[in-house]
Design a protein around this motif. Structure first.
Motif, PDB file in Angstrom:
ATOM      1  N   ARG A  63      18.849  79.012  29.702  1.00  0.00           N
ATOM      2  CA  ARG A  63      19.192  79.996  30.825  1.00  0.00           C
ATOM      3  C   ARG A  63      20.493  80.424  30.250  1.00  0.00           C
ATOM      4  O   ARG A  63      21.334  80.701  31.069  1.00  0.00           O
ATOM      5  N   TYR A 113      11.855  78.304  32.718  1.00  0.00           N
ATOM      6  CA  TYR A 113      13.331  78.306  33.502  1.00  0.00           C
ATOM      7  C   TYR A 113      13.279  77.043  34.198  1.00  0.00           C
ATOM      8  O   TYR A 113      14.370  76.479  34.128  1.00  0.00           O
ATOM      9  N   ARG A 116      12.994  73.660  32.645  1.00  0.00           N
ATOM     10  CA  ARG A 116      13.909  73.202  31.549  1.00  0.00           C
ATOM     11  C   ARG A 116      13.303  72.511  30.397  1.00  0.00           C
ATOM     12  O   ARG A 116      13.716  71.822  29.747  1.00  0.00           O
TER      13      ARG A 116
END
Ligand code: ADP
Ligand code: ASP
Ligand code: MG
Length: 312
Positions: A63, A113, A116
């Motif tokens: 991120r 995303y 994670r």
């Protein structure tokens, strides 16, 4: 004279497919080849695309940056290249095909995303997308030059285990699939095949390791007993040293398979380390040539060459 098909396998690396002009140059080089041979073109991703895809996955996982922006730039680059290459009436359909591939990669990146987490399996699907995106452009360029040309996803032909990142090839299944596929292709049609991509018996996408398109080319060539096999790159063949480190490095004209394998194994980036294996067993010679200097003889790798040190 036997009428068994004669095959030529021509592999173009990312450096030779960086933009529309270079893709046209690749088409011209294949057009110079003997018409009596069935032509198989193995294409890498456009230059820099595999790195950009892997970077997008890294960014989505961490991120740290806007992976959606990265993907948008890649999409624009492919669309613009397609615009330059394709026959006008083909543009919309091929653009839609690219869109489907970009959506698949974007979905995987959104997953990374959100979760994670990036599994080796997801990473191979992302890394291998670059070749799936380049072959529509290369095939379109062949058709614009007047050839019948079709796209072939090597993931449907090359079977591997699930060693994601650098999977091991099952040659028994792969050779049978390659032979069955090309037996059904007409001699006048150019097959534009993805490099690098393969799949497991469950149909999950794998890759053959970085620079694996070289290996794809020799896997196909070995399965078909190809008569002419050229790896087109951006230097005059296998050089005595890495030219980025040693500017006076010079091309080696003849190499034995064992020497080429040793050089590749110890890091000569010009060839994937396993490239020689499918050919050495059958004694099929391999040429490494420079797209930007096609009249140079390049390097010829054979089972009969004397090791360089022993040449007089
Ligand atoms: P491609 O995009 O055609 O696959 P690569 O970048 O994978 O090309 O490999 C070609 C590059 O390998 C050359 O541009 C050169 O910088 C580098 N290289 C490293 N070692 C050698 C070597 N011994 N001989 C030739 N090229 C080498
Ligand atoms: N596109 C892949 C890579 O960059 C495979 C290849 O180009 O040979 O490693
Ligand atoms: Mg390479």
């Amino acid at each position: 004279m036997s009428d068994s098909p004669r095959y030529g396998v021509f592999k173009f690396g990312g450096s030779s497919l960086r933009d529309a002009d270079r893709i046209r140059r690749a088409v011209d080089l294949v057009a110079r080849e003997d018409d009596g041979m069935q032509k198989i073109v193995v294409a890498s991703a456009m230059g820099g695309v595999t790195d950009a895809l892997l970077e997008s996955a890294r960014v989505a996982l961490g991120r740290t940056d806007d992976f959606r922006g990265h993907m948008a730039r890649l999409r624009t680059r492919h669309e613009m290249t397609l615009r330059e290459l394709a026959l006008p009436h083909e543009f919309d359909a091929i653009s839609a095909e690219l869109g489907v591939q970009f959506d698949l990669v974007s979905d995987l990146l959104e997953g990374i995303y959100l979760l994670r987490e990036c599994t080796p399996r997801a990473l191979d699907s992302i890394a291998g997308a670059g070749e799936r995106l380049s072959i529509p452009l290369v095939a379109a360029a062949f058709r614009a030059a007047g050839y019948a040309a079709s796209e072939v996803d090597s993931a449907l032909l090359v079977r591997t285990d699930d060693g994601f990142g650098e999977a091991a090839v099952d040659f028994e299944v792969t050779n049978a699939q390659v032979q069955a596929h090309f037996a059904g292709v007409s001699k006048s049609e150019v097959s534009v095949v993805t490099g690098f991509r393969a799949s497991t018996d469950a149909g999950v996408t794998t890759t053959l390791g970085r620079s694996g398109s070289d290996y794809t080319a020799t896997i196909l060539a070995g399965a078909l007993g190809a008569e002419r096999i050229i790896i087109w790159t951006d230097v005059d063949g296998v050089l005595t040293a890495d030219p980025r480190l040693v500017p006076e490095a010079r091309p080696m004209r003849e190499l034995h398979f064992a020497e080429a394998a040793e050089l590749a194994y110890f890091g000569a980036k010009v060839l994937h380390p396993r490239t020689m294996r499918p050919l050495a067993e059958r004694g099929l010679p391999l040429l490494i040539k420079n797209t930007f200097n096609p009249d140079d003889p390049g390097t010829r790798i054979t089972t009969t060459a004397l090791p360089e040190g022993e040449a007089v």
